[in-house]
Enzyme design. Structure first.
Site, mmCIF file in Angstrom:
data_model
loop_
_atom_site.group_PDB
_atom_site.id
_atom_site.type_symbol
_atom_site.label_atom_id
_atom_site.label_comp_id
_atom_site.label_asym_id
_atom_site.label_seq_id
_atom_site.Cartn_x
_atom_site.Cartn_y
_atom_site.Cartn_z
ATOM 1 N N TRP A 226 0.798 -1.219 0.000
ATOM 2 C CA TRP A 226 0.000 0.000 0.000
ATOM 3 C C TRP A 226 0.831 1.268 0.000
ATOM 4 O O TRP A 226 0.323 2.354 -0.271
ATOM 5 C CB TRP A 226 -0.898 0.019 1.249
ATOM 6 C CG TRP A 226 -0.130 -0.330 2.494
ATOM 7 C CD1 TRP A 226 -0.024 -1.552 3.073
ATOM 8 C CD2 TRP A 226 0.715 0.545 3.257
ATOM 9 N NE1 TRP A 226 0.829 -1.498 4.169
ATOM 10 C CE2 TRP A 226 1.285 -0.226 4.307
ATOM 11 C CE3 TRP A 226 1.017 1.906 3.177
ATOM 12 C CZ2 TRP A 226 2.152 0.322 5.240
ATOM 13 C CZ3 TRP A 226 1.891 2.456 4.116
ATOM 14 C CH2 TRP A 226 2.444 1.660 5.137
ATOM 15 N N ASN A 227 2.116 1.195 0.350
ATOM 16 C CA ASN A 227 2.839 2.434 0.659
ATOM 17 C C ASN A 227 3.154 3.286 -0.571
ATOM 18 O O ASN A 227 3.206 4.505 -0.483
ATOM 19 C CB ASN A 227 4.109 2.147 1.475
ATOM 20 C CG ASN A 227 5.052 1.195 0.790
ATOM 21 O OD1 ASN A 227 4.639 0.335 0.014
ATOM 22 N ND2 ASN A 227 6.333 1.329 1.073
ATOM 23 N N LYS B 265 -2.668 -8.540 -7.153
ATOM 24 C CA LYS B 265 -3.281 -8.656 -5.839
ATOM 25 C C LYS B 265 -2.700 -7.517 -5.009
ATOM 26 O O LYS B 265 -1.566 -7.570 -4.560
ATOM 27 C CB LYS B 265 -2.967 -10.029 -5.207
ATOM 28 C CG LYS B 265 -3.794 -10.300 -3.937
ATOM 29 C CD LYS B 265 -3.322 -9.530 -2.751
ATOM 30 C CE LYS B 265 -4.212 -9.726 -1.541
ATOM 31 N NZ LYS B 265 -3.994 -8.691 -0.505
ATOM 32 N N HIS B 266 -3.507 -6.466 -4.837
ATOM 33 C CA HIS B 266 -3.024 -5.296 -4.123
ATOM 34 C C HIS B 266 -3.353 -5.406 -2.636
ATOM 35 O O HIS B 266 -4.102 -6.286 -2.205
ATOM 36 C CB HIS B 266 -3.651 -4.028 -4.709
ATOM 37 C CG HIS B 266 -2.706 -2.866 -4.772
ATOM 38 N ND1 HIS B 266 -1.753 -2.623 -3.795
ATOM 39 C CD2 HIS B 266 -2.551 -1.863 -5.689
ATOM 40 C CE1 HIS B 266 -1.066 -1.552 -4.106
ATOM 41 N NE2 HIS B 266 -1.522 -1.060 -5.247
ATOM 42 N N ALA B 267 -2.786 -4.493 -1.838
ATOM 43 C CA ALA B 267 -3.029 -4.465 -0.402
ATOM 44 C C ALA B 267 -4.503 -4.172 -0.119
ATOM 45 O O ALA B 267 -5.175 -3.461 -0.877
ATOM 46 C CB ALA B 267 -2.151 -3.408 0.256
ATOM 47 N N GLY C 240 6.868 -6.547 -0.157
ATOM 48 C CA GLY C 240 6.185 -6.635 1.120
ATOM 49 C C GLY C 240 7.148 -6.948 2.248
ATOM 50 O O GLY C 240 8.352 -6.727 2.150
ATOM 51 N N GLU D 286 10.973 -8.168 -3.251
ATOM 52 C CA GLU D 286 11.515 -6.903 -2.747
ATOM 53 C C GLU D 286 10.905 -6.726 -1.373
ATOM 54 O O GLU D 286 9.721 -6.400 -1.245
ATOM 55 C CB GLU D 286 11.155 -5.751 -3.679
ATOM 56 C CG GLU D 286 11.966 -4.487 -3.408
ATOM 57 C CD GLU D 286 11.289 -3.544 -2.434
ATOM 58 O OE1 GLU D 286 11.640 -3.600 -1.234
ATOM 59 O OE2 GLU D 286 10.442 -2.763 -2.859
ATOM 60 N N LEU D 287 11.701 -6.952 -0.343
ATOM 61 C CA LEU D 287 11.186 -7.037 1.023
ATOM 62 C C LEU D 287 11.592 -5.807 1.830
ATOM 63 O O LEU D 287 11.816 -4.747 1.284
ATOM 64 C CB LEU D 287 11.656 -8.343 1.661
ATOM 65 C CG LEU D 287 11.360 -9.602 0.825
ATOM 66 C CD1 LEU D 287 11.883 -10.854 1.507
ATOM 67 C CD2 LEU D 287 9.879 -9.730 0.522
ATOM 68 N N CYS E 163 10.400 1.287 2.150
ATOM 69 C CA CYS E 163 11.429 0.267 2.360
ATOM 70 C C CYS E 163 12.823 0.862 2.252
ATOM 71 O O CYS E 163 13.741 0.435 2.962
ATOM 72 C CB CYS E 163 11.267 -0.868 1.346
ATOM 73 S SG CYS E 163 9.735 -1.799 1.519
ATOM 74 N N GLU F 269 13.042 -3.551 11.208
ATOM 75 C CA GLU F 269 12.668 -2.405 10.395
ATOM 76 C C GLU F 269 11.632 -1.579 11.153
ATOM 77 O O GLU F 269 10.646 -2.113 11.652
ATOM 78 C CB GLU F 269 12.087 -2.857 9.056
ATOM 79 C CG GLU F 269 11.664 -1.698 8.163
ATOM 80 C CD GLU F 269 11.129 -2.155 6.821
ATOM 81 O OE1 GLU F 269 11.199 -1.385 5.854
ATOM 82 O OE2 GLU F 269 10.625 -3.298 6.743
#
Length: 470
Positions: A130-131, A154-156, A206, A228-229, A262, A359
């Site tokens: 979502w960010n 598949k979005h947030a 995510g 990509e975490l 991130c 994080e």
């Protein structure tokens, strides 16, 4: 399960959307598979025309899309408009360069004729956060579609309007129905999609936990996955740096997107001779950061996206202070409606505490005192993450030390870490693997096919015209 738009400034639910039922998900999967059979054979010129049109729509309607992002996740409006415009640059970039990037590559193997051909895989499932609700999607979709794949998004759960608007965007741009579709599904629905043989690859942006789950499930299906975490990016300031520029950039790098990025700088490291002055200036600048209405152009920090994110962040701060971190600023959850959290600064948390190892996804900065440059490098690398890193020094030897020594997917010298369509983007360690953007973003979801035309005795075969989209 319902998907909801909840205003982060008030906590009020504005709109709800029902999840797609199983029969609708099946219909969309079938449509993706059928569309791919013909879409893969469209020319680069056709795809480029549609992609340029998508870029024009993003530019022309940046205000509408920006307000949608602001409403759903609290992003300051000007930053949201800029996000839409950045998406447009990615569309134009891949429209211009994809055909050249994916042209057949001849390989010298005399007397035979050999080349490498790039071909699309099929439907690619994108599980997105979502960010950056538009940018995260477009930086996957633009290269994937230009390569001849089709996309399933598949979005947030908290940005359903953005998710549906993105499907509409590509349809309006001219892409055939089924080339890019949004799926409103829950976690179990995602798992079914990963297991479905019609889905050929998966990309996730995510959390580390989500990445491990998706990687495991994709691995069981032998499917390509890009992850990509999270990140806990270091921002190292050394004595030769321009301190005024470093401090101003450090605060911007921590507060960007309300601290929910991130690649936002999260750990700020300075050696002993510089640390006290850096701390003083940094804390004072964080104290002056303007918190307020995301629609106000003066606002630097809006609300966090959800109550759960705010609660988790505050718990991390409290546990870090209890473990021995020094609270220099903020750290109090304000009363009243909305998901607000103040700019907060912690100093020198002990190893093992949340501020040291986890994080911090919000406007919380963590300061570290190092002995010298090499100790600063050690602290920077003492993290499970390795997404981005920034180092500030005018000393060329120190620049080489950190460029070579930082364990990160990106290293910025005297600048703030940012994604750029022209540069590959991704991380190492618990920040994931694979790359997005640049040419690398095209190659992740392709069959890299080796072709060798063996020469008959006494002849040299002529290479046929190679079309990378066949």
């Amino acid at each position: 399960m319902a998907f909801a738009t909840i205003d982060p400034t008030t906590g009020r639910t504005l709109r709800t959307f029902e999840a797609h039922p199983l029969d609708e998900v099946e219909a969309r999967l079938r449509r993706a598979e059928e569309t791919f059979r013909t879409f893969r054979h469209t020319s680069f010129a056709e795809r480029a025309g549609w992609m340029r049109r998508a870029g024009e729509l993003l530019e022309g309607e940046a205000e509408r899309y920006g307000r949608m992002m602001m409403e759903e996740m609290g992003k300051p409006l000007e930053a949201a408009r800029a996000e839409a415009r950045k998406c447009a640059t990615a569309c134009h970039y891949y429209a211009e360069h994809a055909e050249r990037f994916l042209a057949d590559e001849p390989v010298d193997t005399p007397p035979d004729t050999s080349f490498v051909r790039y071909q699309p895989l099929g439907p690619v499932l994108a599980i997105m956060p979502w960010n950056f609700p538009f940018w995260q999607v477009v930086r996957f979709a633009a290269p994937a579609l230009m390569a001849g794949n089709v996309g399933l998004l598949k979005h947030a759960h908290n940005v359903p309007q953005c998710a549906l608007a993105l499907e509409e965007l590509f349809l309006r741009a001219g892409f055939p129905e089924g080339a890019f579709q949004t799926l409103l599904v829950d976690v179990q629905g995602v798992r079914r999609l990963i297991e479905d043989p019609r889905v050929k690859a998966v990309t996730l942006t995510g959390s580390e936990g989500a990445g491990r789950d998706v990687a495991q499930r994709s691995g069981q299906q032998l499917k390509k996955v890009v992850l990509e975490l999270g990140g806990s990016d270091p921002f190292v300031v050394l004595p030769s740096a321009d301190l005024d520029a470093a401090v101003e950039t450090a605060v911007k790098a921590r507060l960007i997107n309300n601290g929910q990025s991130c690649i936002a700088a999260k750990r700020f490291i300075a050696p002993e001779p510089l640390y006290a002055e850096f701390e003083r200036r940094f804390v004072e600048r964080m104290r002056r950061a303007v918190v307020g209405d995301p629609a106000d152009p003066k606002t630097e920090v809006g609300p966090l996206a959800t109550e759960g994110i705010r609660g988790g962040l505050h718990e991390q701060v409290e546990r870090s202070v209890a473990a021995g971190a020094k609270l220099l600023l903020g750290g109090l959850k304000p009363p009243g409606p909305g998901f607000w959290y103040p700019p907060t600064v912690l100093a020198n948390p002990p190893p093992g505490s949340p501020a040291y190892t986890e994080e911090m996804f919000g406007p919380v900065a963590v300061l570290f005192r190092a002995k010298d440059a090499r100790d600063a490098l050690r602290i920077a690398n003492d993290s499970p993450y390795g997404l981005g890193a920034s180092v500030w020094t005018r000393d060329e030897a120190e620049q080489r030390l950190f460029i070579d020594g930082l364990e990160a997917g990106s290293v910025f010298v005297n600048g703030m870490v940012a994604s750029d369509t022209r540069l590959p983007f991704g991380g190492v360690k618990a920040s994931g693997h694979g790359r997005e953007l640049a040419r690398h973003g095209l190659l992740e979801f392709l069959n890299i096919k080796t072709v060798r035309l063996v020469a008959a005795q006494g002849t040299t075969p002529q290479r046929t015209q190679a079309q990378a989209n066949e």
